[in-house]
Scaffold this motif. Sequence first.
Motif, PDB file in Angstrom:
ATOM      1  N   UNK A  48       0.822  -1.217   0.000  1.00 37.82           N
ATOM      2  CA  UNK A  48       0.000   0.000   0.000  1.00 37.82           C
ATOM      3  C   UNK A  48       0.854   1.264   0.000  1.00 37.82           C
ATOM      4  N   UNK A  49       0.343   2.280  -0.652  1.00 32.72           N
ATOM      5  CA  UNK A  49       0.960   3.608  -0.574  1.00 32.72           C
ATOM      6  C   UNK A  49       0.232   4.471   0.453  1.00 32.72           C
ATOM      7  N   UNK A  88      -5.139  10.167   7.154  1.00 29.40           N
ATOM      8  CA  UNK A  88      -4.617   9.457   5.986  1.00 29.40           C
ATOM      9  C   UNK A  88      -3.101   9.489   6.084  1.00 29.40           C
ATOM     10  N   UNK A  89      -2.513   8.302   6.009  1.00 29.83           N
ATOM     11  CA  UNK A  89      -1.061   8.139   6.079  1.00 29.83           C
ATOM     12  C   UNK A  89      -0.533   7.801   4.695  1.00 29.83           C
ATOM     13  N   UNK A  90       0.713   8.210   4.418  1.00 27.79           N
ATOM     14  CA  UNK A  90       1.363   7.880   3.157  1.00 27.79           C
ATOM     15  C   UNK A  90       2.659   7.123   3.433  1.00 27.79           C
ATOM     16  N   UNK A  91       2.890   6.116   2.600  1.00 29.49           N
ATOM     17  CA  UNK A  91       4.159   5.385   2.673  1.00 29.49           C
ATOM     18  C   UNK A  91       5.246   6.263   2.063  1.00 29.49           C
ATOM     19  N   UNK A  92       6.321   6.409   2.771  1.00 34.81           N
ATOM     20  CA  UNK A  92       7.485   7.165   2.279  1.00 34.81           C
ATOM     21  C   UNK A  92       8.700   6.253   2.350  1.00 34.81           C
ATOM     22  N   UNK A  93       9.509   6.336   1.336  1.00 33.08           N
ATOM     23  CA  UNK A  93      10.712   5.479   1.348  1.00 33.08           C
ATOM     24  C   UNK A  93      11.887   6.209   0.792  1.00 33.08           C
TER      25      UNK A  93
END
Length: 93
Positions: A48-49, A88-93
């Motif tokens: 998920x993003x 709302x959360x966002x995946x960060x990499x």
Amino acid sequence: LAAGEHAAAEDTVVSAKPSLVWFWTGLQGIPVPASGDFSAAARRIKPARWAIVDALDEDLAAQNFLAPVLRGDPRHWTPRWQQGLTTVWERVE
């Protein structure tokens, strides 16, 4: 989650209500992993993003299982939007 503004068509969203994610945004949803095992839950949400946590009585799975994984992994997840009881959360990499 303003799909047209922030999410790409191929993005996946973790939610306690993945069918509603699809209905409102057209994005693929995956259910909140109902596991207290942090590692297993983190693996399950890896595709998920986005992740949605509603602090509503009917969304206890997100509060109990998803929110701790997101908060416990600040290298990979950051809150991007909050209104009322929804984050709302966002995946960060």
